[in-house]
Structures are given as structure tokens and as C-alpha cells.
Motif scaffolding. Structure first.
Motif, PDB file in Angstrom:
ATOM      1  N   LEU A 339      11.942 -22.565  -5.630  1.00 22.74           N
ATOM      2  CA  LEU A 339      12.168 -21.874  -7.026  1.00 22.74           C
ATOM      3  C   LEU A 339      10.652 -22.080  -7.674  1.00 22.74           C
ATOM      4  O   LEU A 339      10.508 -20.420  -8.445  1.00 22.74           O
ATOM      5  N   ASN A 340      10.535 -23.302  -7.654  1.00 23.12           N
ATOM      6  CA  ASN A 340       9.177 -23.076  -8.973  1.00 23.12           C
ATOM      7  C   ASN A 340       7.694 -21.536  -8.231  1.00 23.12           C
ATOM      8  O   ASN A 340       7.123 -21.177  -8.420  1.00 23.12           O
ATOM      9  N   VAL A 341       7.503 -22.173  -6.799  1.00 22.18           N
ATOM     10  CA  VAL A 341       6.973 -21.303  -6.057  1.00 22.18           C
ATOM     11  C   VAL A 341       6.999 -20.311  -6.548  1.00 22.18           C
ATOM     12  O   VAL A 341       5.794 -19.654  -6.601  1.00 22.18           O
ATOM     13  N   VAL A 342       8.279 -19.506  -6.334  1.00 24.76           N
ATOM     14  CA  VAL A 342       8.460 -17.940  -6.628  1.00 24.76           C
ATOM     15  C   VAL A 342       7.858 -17.982  -8.422  1.00 24.76           C
ATOM     16  O   VAL A 342       7.303 -17.050  -8.512  1.00 24.76           O
ATOM     17  N   LEU A 343       8.144 -18.492  -9.049  1.00 29.26           N
ATOM     18  CA  LEU A 343       7.896 -18.524 -10.260  1.00 29.26           C
ATOM     19  C   LEU A 343       6.572 -18.545 -10.564  1.00 29.26           C
ATOM     20  O   LEU A 343       5.787 -17.557 -11.375  1.00 29.26           O
ATOM     21  N   GLU A 344       5.897 -19.186 -10.219  1.00 31.50           N
ATOM     22  CA  GLU A 344       4.335 -19.443 -10.160  1.00 31.50           C
ATOM     23  C   GLU A 344       3.513 -19.150  -9.987  1.00 31.50           C
ATOM     24  O   GLU A 344       2.714 -18.167 -10.266  1.00 31.50           O
ATOM     25  N   HIS A 345       4.123 -18.285  -8.162  1.00 31.20           N
ATOM     26  CA  HIS A 345       2.982 -18.308  -7.695  1.00 31.20           C
ATOM     27  C   HIS A 345       4.255 -15.755  -7.136  1.00 31.20           C
ATOM     28  O   HIS A 345       4.107 -15.745  -6.548  1.00 31.20           O
ATOM     29  N   PHE A 346       4.498 -15.641  -8.410  1.00 31.74           N
ATOM     30  CA  PHE A 346       5.084 -14.719  -8.186  1.00 31.74           C
ATOM     31  C   PHE A 346       4.653 -13.170  -7.955  1.00 31.74           C
ATOM     32  O   PHE A 346       4.685 -12.545  -7.007  1.00 31.74           O
ATOM     33  N   PRO A 347       3.300 -12.928  -8.021  1.00 29.43           N
ATOM     34  CA  PRO A 347       1.947 -12.089  -7.266  1.00 29.43           C
ATOM     35  C   PRO A 347       1.799 -12.253  -6.260  1.00 29.43           C
ATOM     36  O   PRO A 347       1.730 -11.208  -5.318  1.00 29.43           O
ATOM     37  N   LEU A 348       2.395 -13.639  -5.317  1.00 29.56           N
ATOM     38  CA  LEU A 348       1.624 -13.731  -4.835  1.00 29.56           C
ATOM     39  C   LEU A 348       2.593 -13.530  -4.120  1.00 29.56           C
ATOM     40  O   LEU A 348       2.851 -12.996  -2.405  1.00 29.56           O
ATOM     41  N   VAL A 349       3.862 -13.850  -3.992  1.00 30.64           N
ATOM     42  CA  VAL A 349       5.534 -13.898  -3.308  1.00 30.64           C
ATOM     43  C   VAL A 349       5.474 -11.914  -3.546  1.00 30.64           C
ATOM     44  O   VAL A 349       5.757 -11.447  -2.281  1.00 30.64           O
ATOM     45  N   LYS A 350       5.272 -11.493  -4.426  1.00 32.03           N
ATOM     46  CA  LYS A 350       5.141  -9.802  -4.987  1.00 32.03           C
ATOM     47  C   LYS A 350       3.894  -9.579  -3.497  1.00 32.03           C
ATOM     48  O   LYS A 350       4.583  -8.016  -2.713  1.00 32.03           O
ATOM     49  N   TYR A 351       3.226  -9.522  -3.708  1.00 27.99           N
ATOM     50  CA  TYR A 351       1.964  -9.578  -2.583  1.00 27.99           C
ATOM     51  C   TYR A 351       3.080  -9.238  -0.758  1.00 27.99           C
ATOM     52  O   TYR A 351       2.952  -8.591   0.131  1.00 27.99           O
ATOM     53  N   LEU A 352       3.030 -10.587  -0.292  1.00 26.28           N
ATOM     54  CA  LEU A 352       3.522 -10.789   0.988  1.00 26.28           C
ATOM     55  C   LEU A 352       5.156  -9.819   1.004  1.00 26.28           C
ATOM     56  O   LEU A 352       4.981  -9.576   2.320  1.00 26.28           O
ATOM     57  N   VAL A 353       5.891  -9.812   0.325  1.00 27.84           N
ATOM     58  CA  VAL A 353       6.508  -8.668   0.689  1.00 27.84           C
ATOM     59  C   VAL A 353       6.730  -7.394   1.013  1.00 27.84           C
ATOM     60  O   VAL A 353       6.792  -6.743   1.932  1.00 27.84           O
ATOM     61  N   SER A 354       5.233  -7.376  -0.376  1.00 31.83           N
ATOM     62  CA  SER A 354       5.153  -5.947  -0.188  1.00 31.83           C
ATOM     63  C   SER A 354       4.082  -5.388   1.667  1.00 31.83           C
ATOM     64  O   SER A 354       4.592  -4.260   1.809  1.00 31.83           O
ATOM     65  N   GLU A 355       3.667  -6.402   1.585  1.00 30.22           N
ATOM     66  CA  GLU A 355       2.898  -6.230   2.864  1.00 30.22           C
ATOM     67  C   GLU A 355       3.816  -6.335   4.152  1.00 30.22           C
ATOM     68  O   GLU A 355       3.299  -5.717   5.152  1.00 30.22           O
ATOM     69  N   THR A 356       4.886  -7.267   4.204  1.00 30.59           N
ATOM     70  CA  THR A 356       5.293  -7.731   5.311  1.00 30.59           C
ATOM     71  C   THR A 356       6.417  -5.683   5.857  1.00 30.59           C
ATOM     72  O   THR A 356       6.438  -5.672   6.662  1.00 30.59           O
ATOM     73  N   PHE A 357       6.337  -4.870   4.337  1.00 32.88           N
ATOM     74  CA  PHE A 357       6.755  -3.712   4.761  1.00 32.88           C
ATOM     75  C   PHE A 357       5.806  -2.689   5.336  1.00 32.88           C
ATOM     76  O   PHE A 357       6.108  -0.790   5.369  1.00 32.88           O
ATOM     77  N   LYS A 358       4.593  -2.498   5.207  1.00 32.32           N
ATOM     78  CA  LYS A 358       3.062  -1.799   5.167  1.00 32.32           C
ATOM     79  C   LYS A 358       3.759  -1.249   6.261  1.00 32.32           C
ATOM     80  O   LYS A 358       3.373  -1.749   7.240  1.00 32.32           O
ATOM     81  N   GLY A 359       3.228  -0.436   6.635  1.00 31.90           N
ATOM     82  CA  GLY A 359       3.674   1.102   8.208  1.00 31.90           C
ATOM     83  C   GLY A 359       2.050   0.962   8.091  1.00 31.90           C
ATOM     84  O   GLY A 359       0.917   0.142   7.936  1.00 31.90           O
ATOM     85  N   GLU A 360       2.197   1.515  10.097  1.00 30.53           N
ATOM     86  CA  GLU A 360       1.068   1.830   9.986  1.00 30.53           C
ATOM     87  C   GLU A 360       0.110   2.052   9.865  1.00 30.53           C
ATOM     88  O   GLU A 360      -1.532   2.499   9.679  1.00 30.53           O
TER      89      GLU A 360
END
Length: 487
Positions: A339-360
Motif C-alpha cells: 500500500l505504501n508503494v502504491v501511495l508513494e509511487h502512484f505515477p509509477l503504478v498508473k504508468y504500469l497499469v496503462s502500459e499493460t493495456f497498450k495495444g499493437e
């Protein structure tokens, strides 16, 4: 003494060879979940294959208040020099017959657009003043940059301001092929035993103090006993650590990061046209392992271009393992750290989630931003990369690697991901020094160590230019790396 190594990747296999070379009396068994050595994150397309020497990776030279820090770059470059000494030793011993089976000379380049030119210029000034990077070249000239990395420049308008650096003596490394050959040498020449298809379910201490390793192989349960246990199982090291009940286990949690690449087969002629690994600048909020790069890859005599990586958040510990394995590795005390990582590194988590759904389509767009027009030049396809598990230590996200050794020196493990395989011989040597220090008290082992590593003192390599050049030139001759390409 009986030693069990969990994981026959580049780390575990290197550990076993070094231990057996320095102390032939050790009885060493490697337990590997997959059906072959180097088939996990070490496999050729599960990683970028860059021989990381800090030649081209901007994240190894961070900028703070317009001051370029090169300390991390110097350490990584020195560690890779130690790695090359180990591989040169294996070639000299005949353990590896042909160095081109795993290592091929490839330019290491960095390219940036106008907004980062000053940063690259300062980086070049700082780095090229050190003997590690004395052959680095810098340019803002379109045609010169194009001669270094044509595929990154051929479709680019000439008016676009770019800057680049190049080091001719970089490498592309097939860590899977290297690991396979090392494993064969370990078994045939050193007497190491490897049990493939063996999944470690649990480790725990017996009342007598030995480690009991509970495994399952093709549905059959088995138990191994070990005086010393080393866990080099990538992301799989985290659940094993949790089950060990060692006091420091509670301090560590795994944060998984996946990735994809675009891959395209190319001809030998096209490979000669572009014999480079070209690194750019990471997006704001992106993890270091997501720095975009366009790489030449060599695998079993075939040539490929690789572009990426496209990061993703996948809650799995290793490629081929599922969500339940990851959840099963978690403990209640891990939740606050996550939870601490999610809160302190929210831009990173947001980036990873957005990249996960990136299409070809979006992946090809990023490729064309990096190298205009290249998406239409070759037959690209997305490929899944290996799974990395970063360290959460005491609630803080760490981007490096960490060696852990129990107080009684019977349990050792390596956690983390970067720079990983490139520095495996140096890291495993340090792990051995901590886990089995009695080995190094023997004169025979000290002589052998000097034979394998003529100079493993990182400070000596960093601070003694003549000693570094002597070692560098000797190992480069063994590995087929020449400075002549820059002439």
C-alpha cells in the motif's frame, strides 16, 4: 559439505560453478523448476541481452541539480569487467568453445532529442574523462549519428535536433545460451548435479540445523537435505524466503513488473547495417527497466531487432506461473508495504497499469517516434518478455539487487532485478564470500580465484587506469571484442 542451489538460471549456475571451482570437495545439487538451464529470465528473448556496462543507459547516470552522478555507472562497468574475466576463463578452459555463441560485439549508443541534449553533453564530458569510457564519442551531426545508428535516423527529418554518444566495444549477450553451456560444463566437468522439472514447494530448518527442501517433480513429492542453501530463483526467491521463517524475511516483499517487446527477424546484411543497441530517455514516471531501446539481437546464428520494453503490471512471480502463486507468497505483514508503494509511487503504478493495456497500434506508434518509419520496414510482432520482481524493503521500493545471507551462514539468496545477468559473476562471487567464507581461507582457493578473476577489486579497476586497461584488453581478446571498429 552439501550445498543445494535453487534455480538453474544465470545466477544459480554461476554460483554453482564458482563454488565448485574454488572448493571441489563441495557436493552441489541444483534444483530447477523448468526443463532446462537458462530457460527462465535468462532465456534470450526474456531480457534485452545488453551487456550492461553503463555505456548507454541514462538511468545509471542520474542528474541532481544539474550535476551528473557517475558513481553507479562506474560500479556497474567495473562489475561487468569482472563478469568478462569469468567468461574469458570459461573460454580458456574449453567450457565454451565459441564466444560468438553467446557474446557479440555491438555498438552501445544513447540518443536524445533537443530537450535533453545538454544533459547528454554533460554526461559525455563527465564520463569520457574516466578511463572506463575513454573511447566514448559524442555528436550532434545528423550524418555522423546516422552512420552509427542508421535505422534510428533514416526516416528522421534532417532539421530535427538530436545528439548521440557511441561506444564501439559494447556487447549483445545471449544469457540463455551462456547458461546452457555453463550448466553442461558444471555437470560434465565439475560434477554438479542438476534436477530439472523440480518445483520447490517449501524450505524449512530441521531440528539438527540442516535445511529441508520439499519439492514436487512430475507429481512426485521429494525431500532434499542441505547444509547450505542458496536461492537464485528470480521472482521465485520471494515465496521461498517467506517460507524459510528467517527473521529478515518480513522486511521484504516482491513488486512484480512484466514487459513486452516488438521483435522483427532481419538478415545478416541488415544486421551489419545496424550493429547497435540504441537507448533513449525514459518517460517521466517510468521504471528504469522501461527505458526505450532499439537493439540488434543474435540468437543461434539468427538476427533480430528488438524494440521496447513496454512495461506491465502482472501479479505473477515468474513467467509461466499464475496469480495464485503470487498471492500464496504474500503475508499479512506485506500488505502495508504494498500500500505504501502504491501511495508513494502512484505515477509509477498508473504508468504500469496503462502500459499493460497498450495495444499493437500504440506500440508501433512508439517505435516510429523512436525510429521514424521503422514499423513498416520489418515484420514486427509483440513478444512477451520475462517477469521481473523488484524489492520492497521496509515498505520502500528498491530498483537494484540485494544479497541476503542468514546470520548462521546457511541460507543465501539474491532479490531484485537490475542490472542482473550482466554482473552475475561479480555478484555471485560476493555472495560466496558472505555465505561460504571458509572457502577463501584456503590457499588453493585463493590461487584459483586469482586464475578466474585476475582483478576482482572494483576500486582497483575504477582507480587504476593501467590495471583496468591491462585486464580489459586481455579479456576482450578472448571474447572477440576489438576496438578496431572505431578506427
Amino acid at each position: 559439505m552439501n550445498v543445494i542451489v535453487i534455480g538453474a538460471g544465470i545466477m544459480g549456475t554461476t554460483f554453482a560453478i564458482l563454488a565448485k571451482e574454488l572448493a571441489p570437495e563441495l557436493d552441489i545439487t541444483i534444483l530447477e523448476r523448468l526443463d532446462g538451464a537458462g530457460a527462465g529470465n535468462s532465456w534470450v528473448f526474456n531480457n534485452a541481452g545488453t551487456g550492461h556496462e553503463a555505456n548507454c543507459e541514462l538511468n545509471y547516470t542520474p542528474v541532481d541539480a544539474e550535476v551528473i552522478s557517475v558513481e553507479k555507472a562506474l560500479k556497474i562497468h567495473a562489475q561487468f569487467n569482472v563478469a568478462k574475466q569469468f567468461w574469458a576463463y570459461l573460454i580458456e578452459k574449453g567450457a565454451i568453445k565459441d564466444p560468438t555463441s553467446f557474446i557479440n560485439q555491438t555498438k552501445h549508443c544513447t540518443i536524445v532529442s533537443e530537450s535533453a541534449i545538454e544533459e547528454l553533453r554533460l554526461r559525455f564530458k563527465e564520463m569520457s574523462a574516466h578511463h572506463f569510457f575513454e573511447h566514448m564519442r559524442y555528436s550532434e551531426d545528423f550524418d555522423e549519428i546516422k552512420s552509427w545508428i542508421p535505422y534510428a535516423m533514416e526516416g528522421r527529418p534532417r532539421h530535427e535536433k538530436m545528439a548521440a554518444t557511441v561506444i564501439e566495444t559494447g556487447t549483445d549477450v545471449n544469457f540463455g545460451a551462456l547458461t546452457e553451456q555453463m550448466a553442461e560444463y558444471a555437470v560434465k566437468d565439475l560434477g554438479v548435479k542438476i534436477q530439472y522439472g523440480t518445483h520447490v514447494k517449501r524450505v524449512h530448518r530441521s531440528p539438527s540445523g540442516t535445511w529441508l527442501v520439499e519439492t514436487k517433480s512430475r507429481g512426485v513429492a521429494s525431500r532434499y537435505k542441505s547444509d547450505v542453501l542458496f536461492v537464485g530463483a528470480g521472482g521465485g526467491a520471494f515465496p521461498i524466503l517467506k517460507k524459510s521463517h528467517l527473521p529478515f524475511a518480513k522486511r521484504f516483499t516482491g513488486f512484480p513488473v512484466g514487459g513486452r517487446f516488438l521483435q522483427a527477424p532481419i538478415s545478416a546484411e541488415q544486421a551489419d547495417h545496424y550493429r547497435a543497441k540504441t537507448y533513449g530517455k525514459a518517460k517521466v514516471g517510468a521504471p528504469p527497466m522501461s527505458v526505450p531501446h532499439l537493439d540488434l539481437r543474435v540468437a543461434e546464428g539468427q538476427y533480430y531487432l528488438l524494440f521496447g520494453p513496454f512495461a506491465s503490471f502482472k501479479p505473477v512471480l515468474e513467467k509461466g506461473r499464475g496469480l495464485l502463486d503470487y498471492l500464496g507468497s504474500m503475508r499479512l505483514h506485506d500488505i502495508p508495504g504494498l500500500l505504501n508503494v502504491v501511495l508513494e509511487h502512484f505515477p509509477l503504478v498508473k504508468y504500469l497499469v496503462s502500459e499493460t493495456f497498450k495495444g499493437e497500434k500504440s506500440m508501433f506508434k512508439e517505435l516510429d517516434n523512436f525510429a521514424p518509419g521503422l514499423s513498416k520496414k520489418f515484420n514486427w510482432k509483440p513478444v512477451e518478455a520475462g517477469q521481473r520482481v523488484q524489492i520492497i524493503k521496509d515498505g520502500d521500493l528498491q530498483m537494484g539487487t540485494e544479497i541476503l545471507v542468514s546470520r548462521d551462514k546457511t541460507y543465501g539468496t539474491l532479490l531484485g532485478a537490475s542490472p542482473g545477468a550482466s554482473v552475475s559473476p561479480e555478484v555471485m562471487l560476493r555472495c560466496l564470500e558472505q555465505l561460504l567464507p571458509s572457502i577463501f581461507a584456503k590457499e588453493q582457493a585463493r590461487i584459483k580465484k586469482k586464475e578466474i578473476f585476475p582483478e576482482d577489486d572494483l576500486d582497483a579497476l575504477i582507480n587504476n587506469p593501467d590495471r583496468y586497461r591491462e585486464i580489459r584488453d586481455a579479456v576482450n581478446r578472448q571474447l572477440g571484442i576489438t576496438q578496431s571498429r572505431a578506427q
